[in-house]
Each structure stands twice: as C-alpha cells, then as structure tokens.
Scaffold this motif. Structure first.
Motif, PDB file in Angstrom:
ATOM      1  N   PHE A 145       4.257 -10.490 -21.119  1.00 39.61           N
ATOM      2  CA  PHE A 145       3.628 -10.194 -19.836  1.00 39.61           C
ATOM      3  C   PHE A 145       4.182  -8.885 -19.269  1.00 39.61           C
ATOM      4  N   VAL A 146       3.291  -8.014 -18.833  1.00 37.92           N
ATOM      5  CA  VAL A 146       3.702  -6.759 -18.205  1.00 37.92           C
ATOM      6  C   VAL A 146       2.946  -6.638 -16.889  1.00 37.92           C
ATOM      7  N   GLU A 147       3.645  -6.201 -15.872  1.00 35.01           N
ATOM      8  CA  GLU A 147       2.991  -6.003 -14.573  1.00 35.01           C
ATOM      9  C   GLU A 147       2.120  -4.769 -14.627  1.00 35.01           C
ATOM     10  N   THR A 148       0.853  -4.954 -14.949  1.00 26.52           N
ATOM     11  CA  THR A 148      -0.057  -3.817 -15.010  1.00 26.52           C
ATOM     12  C   THR A 148      -1.349  -4.198 -14.313  1.00 26.52           C
ATOM     13  N   LYS A 149      -2.255  -3.234 -14.306  1.00 29.84           N
ATOM     14  CA  LYS A 149      -3.574  -3.485 -13.729  1.00 29.84           C
ATOM     15  C   LYS A 149      -4.229  -4.677 -14.443  1.00 29.84           C
ATOM     16  N   MET A 150      -3.979  -4.781 -15.761  1.00 26.95           N
ATOM     17  CA  MET A 150      -4.596  -5.845 -16.553  1.00 26.95           C
ATOM     18  C   MET A 150      -4.169  -7.232 -16.075  1.00 26.95           C
ATOM     19  N   THR A 151      -2.935  -7.338 -15.610  1.00 25.66           N
ATOM     20  CA  THR A 151      -2.412  -8.659 -15.246  1.00 25.66           C
ATOM     21  C   THR A 151      -2.332  -8.847 -13.733  1.00 25.66           C
ATOM     22  N   GLU A 152      -2.866  -7.886 -12.967  1.00 27.86           N
ATOM     23  CA  GLU A 152      -2.762  -7.964 -11.516  1.00 27.86           C
ATOM     24  C   GLU A 152      -3.427  -9.238 -10.999  1.00 27.86           C
ATOM     25  N   GLY A 153      -2.757  -9.919 -10.102  1.00 28.95           N
ATOM     26  CA  GLY A 153      -3.321 -11.143  -9.538  1.00 28.95           C
ATOM     27  C   GLY A 153      -2.999 -12.374 -10.353  1.00 28.95           C
ATOM     28  N   MET A 193       0.684 -12.713  -1.566  1.00 27.06           N
ATOM     29  CA  MET A 193       1.978 -12.311  -2.114  1.00 27.06           C
ATOM     30  C   MET A 193       3.028 -12.362  -0.990  1.00 27.06           C
ATOM     31  N   ILE A 194       4.223 -12.862  -1.354  1.00 26.86           N
ATOM     32  CA  ILE A 194       5.283 -12.967  -0.361  1.00 26.86           C
ATOM     33  C   ILE A 194       5.929 -11.598  -0.166  1.00 26.86           C
ATOM     34  N   LEU A 195       5.964 -11.145   1.076  1.00 25.94           N
ATOM     35  CA  LEU A 195       6.525  -9.828   1.358  1.00 25.94           C
ATOM     36  C   LEU A 195       7.583  -9.918   2.446  1.00 25.94           C
ATOM     37  N   SER A 196       8.585  -9.064   2.313  1.00 30.26           N
ATOM     38  CA  SER A 196       9.497  -8.863   3.427  1.00 30.26           C
ATOM     39  C   SER A 196       9.991  -7.435   3.331  1.00 30.26           C
ATOM     40  N   GLY A 197      10.690  -6.991   4.374  1.00 23.13           N
ATOM     41  CA  GLY A 197      11.251  -5.648   4.332  1.00 23.13           C
ATOM     42  C   GLY A 197      12.610  -5.691   3.659  1.00 23.13           C
ATOM     43  N   ALA A 224      -1.961 -10.498   1.899  1.00 21.06           N
ATOM     44  CA  ALA A 224      -2.867 -10.030   0.850  1.00 21.06           C
ATOM     45  C   ALA A 224      -2.466  -8.596   0.512  1.00 21.06           C
ATOM     46  N   VAL A 225      -2.188  -8.350  -0.766  1.00 20.21           N
ATOM     47  CA  VAL A 225      -1.654  -7.047  -1.154  1.00 20.21           C
ATOM     48  C   VAL A 225      -2.615  -6.334  -2.097  1.00 20.21           C
ATOM     49  N   HIS A 226      -2.830  -5.059  -1.848  1.00 19.67           N
ATOM     50  CA  HIS A 226      -3.633  -4.220  -2.744  1.00 19.67           C
ATOM     51  C   HIS A 226      -2.742  -3.096  -3.255  1.00 19.67           C
ATOM     52  N   ALA A 227      -2.936  -2.723  -4.494  1.00 25.36           N
ATOM     53  CA  ALA A 227      -2.141  -1.624  -5.051  1.00 25.36           C
ATOM     54  C   ALA A 227      -3.083  -0.659  -5.770  1.00 25.36           C
ATOM     55  N   PRO A 228      -3.831   0.137  -5.006  1.00 26.26           N
ATOM     56  CA  PRO A 228      -4.830   1.016  -5.620  1.00 26.26           C
ATOM     57  C   PRO A 228      -4.187   2.030  -6.562  1.00 26.26           C
ATOM     58  N   ARG A 229      -4.948   2.356  -7.633  1.00 31.48           N
ATOM     59  CA  ARG A 229      -4.436   3.301  -8.621  1.00 31.48           C
ATOM     60  C   ARG A 229      -5.121   4.654  -8.522  1.00 31.48           C
TER      61      ARG A 229
END
Lengths: 441, 245
Positions: B182-190, A1-5, A15-20
């Motif tokens: 399309f919704v940005e959710t866990k289901m569509t992540e990646g 994923m493209i990231l910047s500040g 590489a981006v992770h978004a834990p829930r």
C-alpha cells in the motif's frame, strides 16, 4: 479524516481534499460550501481545519521560477520553507524572514504572516512578499500586492486563510555569504536585564531570548538572550570559508511515542529550566553555529509535540505594547510560576513596528510558551488572556486553540474592520476554519 | 562528472514524481514522459530549481503501442535508466461487469508497460548497458477476488520482468522489479489502509534508487510485505478459494 494542529488539540473529523493540480483545486473550492486551506499542519490549534472541507496544499508544492538578479522566488503554497533553504542556501540565498520551524508551508507563512528573530529590524513575513495569487469561492484568481489590489493583500497577509486560497506567491530571498551564523549568548539575571539587552541591541540582525517562566523573586524572568548575524566569509576560519555553504546535516531525533502524562510536570519543568539556564550561562559568549541550529533548534527533534503526551498541548503567545511590556510580562510570569504547571519552552522576543490589517505583531514584546492540556492549564491560560487584555496586548492566531470570541474581540480593535471586509467581499461564507467560527470572524 | 539521464514513464503519478525527484537530487538529468506532458511544466521547473539538473518533457501514451518505437528513438538522449511507473487500478466491481474497462486495466498494467520496456531492452542489449525498472505490485503474487483483474495484469508484468532479467543478465543490462504494497497515492486516496503496511511515494522512490544503484533484483518496500505474500502464496488453493483475503 481525523485532523488536528501541531499541538494535537483540538482533534476534529474533517472532509479533506488534496488536489494535485490547479484544476482540481478549483473544483474542490467551487464544490464546497466553505473551505480552509491547510499547508503542513503546523498551526498549533484549529486554524487550518474546516470540518466541511479542508484543502491540503501538500501536492501543490512546486517552485516555478527564480530570478537571481533580485532574489525573487515564485512558488506554489505547499512548498515548505525548509525546501526553499535546501534548494537555495547553497547558491547564496536564505529566507528573508524565518519562523521557528522550517516545516511551515509558504502558504501558511503568508496566511499567518509569521515572524522571525529579525522582526525588530525587518518586520514580519509580509516584508518579503512581492505578490500573492488568491483564489476566490468561484475559482477565479486575483493577484494582489501592496500596490495591486492592496485590500486583498493586506487582509491575506495575516488573514489566516480567510480571504481565499493562496495559489502562488512571489517572495524575496536574502543574499548570504555562508550557511553559518555568528551567535552571541548572554545571560540576563531577570526580566529587566533581559529587556535591557534587547533595547541595547536594536542593530543585531537577529535577537531572541529563552526565558525561565518558573523562576521567582529576584530571578523572575531570568533569560538567555541570543543575538545573531549571518557569518560573513571573514568571520569564518579559512577551511570553512572555502566551502561556506557546506554544513553538516543536523542530527535529528524522533520522539517515538507519546510520553506518559506524568513525564511533564512542575518538578521536571523546574529542574529542566534551572539546568538549561545554568548550562547556558556557562556557555555564554560568541560562537559560530550552523543555520539549522540557530534558526530551528526544535526541528532537530521530530515529533517533539509528543513529549506532551496524548492529550496534546496548548501554546500561548501574546504581544504587549512597548510601554506596557514590562508590567505585563511581569504579571504574566507571576501568574505562570504561581500556577505551578509544567512549562518547558518559553521564548521572549522584541518586536519592531508592524503595518498590516490583521497580522499579529505590534511594536513591543512577545512571549510564547506551551503547556500540556489539562484543566489546570486551561484555567491558567484564561488568566493569561485577562492579563494580556489588561495591558493592551493581543494574541497569535497561529498558536491559538482555545481562546473565546469575547477575549479575542476585546484584544483586537481591528476585528470589526476585518469582519466587515469578510462580509463585503463574500469571504465570510466561503472561507472558514474551526478557529474562525469559534472566534466569530 | 555529468550523471547519466533517467527516464520516468508515467511521470505524473505520485511515485513517478517522487522517483524523478530522488534521481534529480543525486544530480541525474531526468526525462519525464506522460500523456499531456506539457501539463508537467510546473514539475519540470520545480525539479530544475530544486536540484539544478536538466529536466525534459516527453509525450507518451502507454496504450498507443504503435508510437512506442518512435517515442524511444525521439528521445534527445538514450537514458541509462528507464523506469516504468505506469499503472491503473480501476474498480474491481466495474472490471467484473464492464469487460472493456477490464481490458483497459490489463493493457495499462501489462501490455503497455511490457511493450515499452521491451523497446528499451532491445536497445540496451545492443548498447550493452542500462537498467530497466518496472513498478509492479504485490497484488500480482496471487489472484484475489477483490482485485484480480489488476492483480493478473501485474502478475503478467512481474513475470515479464523476471524473464527479461534472465535474458539480459549476461548482457550488461539489469532489471529491477518493484513490488510496493500500500502506498499513499492518488490511486489509494480515500481507502482505509493499515498504517503499518502503508508507505509513501518518497519511500518507494528512495528504495527504487537504492535498488538501481546496488543492482537489486526484486524489492518490496516494506519488509513485512515479503512475509505476508510468502504466507498468502503458501495457502492451499482449496482453502484460499473460500476465504476473503
């Protein structure tokens, strides 16, 4: 994923992770070679980007408990400071330390140990933090505070996420009587007059100055100095005092697209600054204003970073020790006005004393301004680095995107100790950002 | 005046949480129902602190049909609005080969949601008031090779909601069908989703709240989807079957 500040420079593929959940966070931390946590992406440069693994805390954004007897809030790191205001101001509580934007996450505020317009009096964000839970590379969480695991606490506050991932924190809010501010604005004809105003008002709860970095000669450093207090009920007209927390929502504007590169140049910047000063001088004096306009004027313009165009912009923020402040600021202003670059937003602020292992503030004056990124401004920034070093100053990592490791090492004697702690505690290999690699932290 | 309670079935999902926040922000007490409901404690305290409303947790498994009636009767208060956000996409390739997985997708998106909303429909009908909301999908508008297992279940659910609305129209009970694209959710992540057609859980939640308040029947979250699906439905089958859409 493209990231910047927030400054949109540099731009990196990470590489981006978004834990829930806490369990997912632990898995992500344990699985990666090295990670950095990222809150709302409001650090200007590459502080919150690790190309190998960037962990976004956006879903870990729950408020967990509030104790109204002492004003203590326990929350997860992804909670935004603006969410805290939204939830608690109407109940008579405000942030004890509010940085320049409310879109900062709690974790980010702790990691950067942000400061506000009350630093001269109350210190940095650290002063309102009771404790922080920090996850290590194995996924184990340690609670730290000034008394419990103080080494971890000292290095986590201002440690830019390089001591582990913040999973929870307890902070103190301050009681307020209203959502309004009593604000006094005074014009200062030059730098000396501006500094005199700061020195003459050490008891003001809040103080900050907008400074014209492009004025020269006898007007060099002309400023509008703003002092503020939380309005008490007795400060308000009767109808407002009856509903002291009812303030109209600030109107927001969005910058809909990237401005073309030529929109911001020395001519438009000079004209803007001159106009702003004249207008501010005319409107000087005391007025009642709402909390949002007082603390977060730029938040009203969503995506304001787009006015600098597609190439992005760089912030410069340094602090100079008190004794060298006048000479240093004077030299910085001369260099900026001579370079004839478009500098729109410049802020001057008096800092009070600061205790910490690696936080940015020190007693003295801080100057912050932004520039569109181009070859000329990058050259100017290197010159500003040198002037800051010559006057014993240092730099704010949350704003930095381009400093060299040599400059940073020369600016901050604490870097050796910080590095040693990173090595000794095993943080160095596990927690890293593009910035920490660039600066060799 | 105290506002009426809102029940969220599938409250752990991103859209479920966003919807709960949106109703709580308006002062509605919310009931959060999901499997392992006690793992939603952090969300419960968060909603209480942010919105100053009552929030309760309820154990609920959409696939365990036998428990549904008891679940409804066990609620401390009959909600005014019952919203089913439950859904399971699965992997189409897996759904093609592993028919147990396919059945699970079908049951999670159609049988289970329809069954629980039917329980509420009967009680709401007797009471003579209430709103039922089903979050279905544009994928149910026409079966496509890339996700027809999921899509067929959503098609069934959409038809069920439409029939329920028809049945209850004169009975004081309103039914809302939500068709997110399309919704940005866990289901569509990646997944690589086209930005102009993609929305956020918060936007879905706001549109949903608005539809409940204004008694709208069917909502697409981004208007473009309405026209895209109009076109997709209009393509003759003889052409449609040979295209990758």
């Amino acid at each position: 994923m493209i990231l910047s500040g927030w400054g949109r420079y540099p731009v990196l593929d990470a590489a981006v992770h978004a834990p829930r959940s806490f369990a997912e966070l632990r898995e992500d931390v344990r699985a990666a070679q090295s990670v950095i946590a990222r809150g709302n992406g409001r650090a200007y440069g590459d502080s919150a980007i690790n190309t190998a693994a960037t962990i976004k805390t956006q879903h870990l954004n729950r408020m967990l408990a509030f104790d109204p007897d002492i004003g203590q809030l326990i929350a997860e790191p992804g909670v935004l400071l603006g969410d805290i205001i939204a939830a608690f101001l109407s109940r008579g509580w405000f942030l004890a330390v509010a940085p320049g934007t409310k879109f900062v996450s709690l974790g980010g505020a702790i990691a950067a140990d942000v400061h506000g317009k009350n630093h001269h009096k109350d210190g940095s964000f650290r002063t309102c933090v009771d404790w922080v839970d920090v996850m290590d590379a194995q996924g184990a969480v340690t609670r730290c505070s000034a008394l419990e695991n103080p080494v971890l606490f000292d290095h986590t506050l201002g440690g830019m996420g390089l001591t582990g991932v913040i999973t929870r924190a307890a902070i103190r809010l301050r009681p307020v009587e209203s959502a309004w501010m009593v604000q006094t604005t005074q014009p200062a004809a030059n730098l000396e007059a501006a500094m005199d105003l700061f020195e003459a008002n050490p008891d003001a709860s809040y103080s900050v100055a907008w400074i014209d970095c492009l004025a020269t000669g006898s007007t060099k450093g002309r400023s509008l100095v703003t002092l503020g207090e939380h309005a008490r009920l007795t400060d308000l007209p009767e109808d407002r005092a009856r509903a002291a927390f009812d303030v109209p929502d600030n109107r927001t504007w969005a910058v809909p697209f990237d401005a073309p590169g030529f929109a911001l140049n020395k001519v438009t910047a000079r004209a803007f600054n001159a106009l702003y000063y004249r207008r501010g001088s005319r409107k000087s004096g005391q007025q009642i204003t709402n909390w949002d306009s007082f603390f977060f004027p730029l938040d009203a313009i969503l995506h304001w970073n787009r006015i600098y165009g597609r190439k992005g912009f760089a912030q410069f923020q340094c602090v100079l020790p008190l004794a060298a402040s006048y000479a240093g600021l004077s030299a910085l202003l001369s260099a900026i006005s001579k370079a004839e670059v478009g500098a729109f937003l410049a802020v001057l602020k008096r800092f009070g004393p600061q205790t910490s292992a690696f936080s940015f503030p020190m007693e003295g004056y801080t100057l912050a301004l932004d520039f569109p990124v181009n070859a000329r401004t990058l050259r100017l920034l290197s010159e500003l680095d040198r002037i800051t070093l010559d006057h014993g100053g240092r730099f704010y990592l949350a704003k930095d995107a381009r400093m060299s490791a040599d400059v940073f090492a020369a600016s901050d004697k604490r870097i050796e100790a910080f590095r040693a702690e990173r090595q000794g505690n095993g943080w160095q290999n596990s927690f890293a950002s593009a910035q920490s690699r660039r600066l060799n932290l | 005046m105290t506002k009426s309670p809102v029940l969220i079935l599938g409250a752990r999902s991103d859209i479920g949480k966003a919807t709960a926040h949106a109703f709580a922000a308006l002062g509605h007490p919310v009931q959060l129902a999901a499997r392992n409901a006690d793992t939603l404690k952090a969300d419960q305290s968060d909603m209480v602190l942010r919105h100053n409303v009552a929030v309760s947790l309820h154990e609920f498994d959409v696939l365990d049909l036998a428990t549904h009636a008891a679940f409804v009767d066990g609620l401390p208060e009959m909600p005014d609005v019952a919203i089913c956000v439950v859904g399971l996409m699965g992997e189409q390739s897996q759904n093609e080969q592993d028919l147990d997985a396919a059945v699970r997708v079908m049951r999670s998106n159609y049988e289970g949601p329809a069954h629980i909303l039917a329980e509420f429909a009967n009680r709401f009908e007797v009471r003579g008031s209430g709103t039922l909301v089903g979050v279905s999908s544009v994928a149910g508008e026409r079966g496509r090779a890339t996700n027809y297992v999921y899509g067929s279940a959503k098609a069934g659910f959409s038809a069920f909601l439409s029939g329920l609305r028809n049945r209850l129209a004169g009975k004081g009970v309103h039914v809302v069908t939500v068709l997110p694209g399309f919704v940005e959710t866990k289901m569509t992540e990646g997944m690589d989703l086209p930005a102009p057609l993609t929305t956020t859980p918060d936007h879905v939640a706001q549109a949903l709240v608005d539809a409940v308040e204004r008694k709208v029947n069917i909502i697409y979250i981004k208007r473009t989807w309405r026209y895209i699906m109009m076109i997709i439905r209009a393509i003759p089958e003889s052409i449609f079957k040979t295209r990758k859409i």
